[in-house]
Design an enzyme around this catalytic site. Sequence first.
Site, PDB file in Angstrom:
ATOM      1  N   LYS A 109     -13.189  -2.781  -1.174  1.00 24.90           N
ATOM      2  CA  LYS A 109     -13.331  -2.123  -0.003  1.00 24.90           C
ATOM      3  C   LYS A 109     -14.678  -1.533   0.356  1.00 24.90           C
ATOM      4  O   LYS A 109     -15.423  -1.274  -0.559  1.00 24.90           O
ATOM      5  CB  LYS A 109     -12.008  -1.111   0.118  1.00 24.90           C
ATOM      6  CG  LYS A 109     -11.545  -0.732   1.363  1.00 24.90           C
ATOM      7  CD  LYS A 109     -10.505  -1.886   1.568  1.00 24.90           C
ATOM      8  CE  LYS A 109      -9.772  -1.500   2.686  1.00 24.90           C
ATOM      9  NZ  LYS A 109      -8.268  -2.443   2.495  1.00 24.90           N
ATOM     10  N   ASP A 149     -10.418  -4.076   8.522  1.00 24.79           N
ATOM     11  CA  ASP A 149      -9.534  -3.154   8.033  1.00 24.79           C
ATOM     12  C   ASP A 149      -9.287  -2.332   9.304  1.00 24.79           C
ATOM     13  O   ASP A 149      -9.761  -2.798  10.515  1.00 24.79           O
ATOM     14  CB  ASP A 149     -10.057  -2.389   6.828  1.00 24.79           C
ATOM     15  CG  ASP A 149      -8.827  -1.585   6.364  1.00 24.79           C
ATOM     16  OD1 ASP A 149      -8.305  -1.985   5.559  1.00 24.79           O
ATOM     17  OD2 ASP A 149      -9.085  -0.147   6.380  1.00 24.79           O
TER      18      ASP A 149
HETATM   19  N1  GLU Z   1      -8.047  -4.895   4.990  1.00 22.86           N
HETATM   20  C1  GLU Z   1      -6.873  -5.645   4.539  1.00 22.86           C
HETATM   21  C2  GLU Z   1      -6.007  -4.903   3.366  1.00 22.86           C
HETATM   22  O1  GLU Z   1      -6.088  -3.750   3.455  1.00 22.86           O
HETATM   23  C3  GLU Z   1      -7.056  -7.108   4.478  1.00 22.86           C
HETATM   24  C4  GLU Z   1      -8.042  -7.380   3.302  1.00 22.86           C
HETATM   25  C5  GLU Z   1      -8.604  -8.927   3.268  1.00 22.86           C
HETATM   26  O2  GLU Z   1      -8.047  -9.524   4.133  1.00 22.86           O
HETATM   27  O3  GLU Z   1      -9.439  -9.085   2.518  1.00 22.86           O
HETATM   28  O4  GLU Z   1      -5.240  -5.479   2.782  1.00 22.86           O
END
Ligand code: GLU
Length: 419
Positions: A109, A149
């Site tokens: 993240k 996100d």
């Molecule tokens: N931010 C989204 C999550 O928390 C998607 C992450 C992604 O697609 O890599 O799952």
Amino acid sequence: MATLEWRSPANEMAVQQFESAAQKLNLDPNVAARLKRPDRALIVSVPTRVDDGGVHVFTGYRVQHNDVLGPFKGGIRYHPDVNLGEVSALAMWMTWKCSLVGLPLGGAKGGIACDPAELSRNELQGMTRRYTAEILNFIGPEVDVPAPDMGTNEQIMAWIMDTYSQHKGFAVPGVVTGKPVAVGGTLGRREATGRGVVYTIIEAAKHLGIDLAKCSAAIQGFGNVGSVTAKELAGLGVKVLAVSDRSSAVTNGKGLPIDELIQFKEKNPRLDKFPKGEKFPGDQLLELKCDILVPAAGEMQITRENAGRLKCRIVAEGANGPTTPEADEILRDKEVFVIPDILANAGGVVVSYFEWVQDLQNFFWTEDEVNKKLREILTRAFQEVLRTSQKEKVDMRLAALMLGVSRVARAMLWRGLYA
Ligand code: GLU
């Protein structure tokens, strides 16, 4: 307990959840010690030219939790509260999420502590490009693949893709997912998280013997996840009684007209000015009487303090980490059926995986194919979690974590320790 550097309420909570799964699984203590903390955490300074001519230095993060199953994967968050501990917790949840739904991807993240609503398009672009340059050597289609996100969107992803590609000297669409279709994005990615939330609600309703056409819902958060969830639920005949966002909340006892509300929100920042609903205090949303409650905003919203006052039958976690472990216990006693975050909101990363695969192959799918495959994956994962929860006599969250953690641990043991 979390290691000092990563300490924060969200990270304490993620580690506590992990420890309960590790204990129930009798996890090898060496593996457990390693999984409690990330592989790598970067903190970068992001100097950005602001519109008054000065330079503001933002702080950016990228935390890579584990890549034993495949390249790191996870979103980038733009929010004033972003910090190393929060990003680390979110990275760990990505590892379990990808593993749970069977993706060949790890967990990561990133984020920048900033308020995107306060930044002009120019400032956002400058900040995004400089952040990308700062983490450039740590990302890539085979290494770590960011995505949207909270507070980021397809435009931000396009700038990241462009900055990375400029440095490489050729177009590298596979470096991020959640891009516009025009630059190698996939059909269905924008809606994927909300759609996935609803696919898991459909399975939960079948399991509980509930007719969705007679159900009502309340949704906390009206960004990408909350608004798509609301729209899809309304499409199934669910009465959406209330929605809220950071600044306001709106309710209508007969059900809000969601398409009109989405159109309204595009031009009006405040939901409570919507003429076909009434305003009410947003902090009461979680406690409204409804069948389905969807927290689709931040972490730690359902707590020891308010969990006892929830009046819903299903909690479907569109957000990451919205329920604290103490609240989980209370909900378990109240027999509220919780569809945990790493299952309920996994639709986003599943379709990100499809996007990455399509970019690597230069071969693109129809939206029907995307949605059909998404539904298959989430339905299978839901059934696996449900079976595990029944067999092990644990709640849905612990069952999901046990599945996610055990697959990562198994792969780690096969690969062994490089020393
Ligand atoms: N931010 C989204 C999550 O928390 C998607 C992450 C992604 O697609 O890599 O799952």
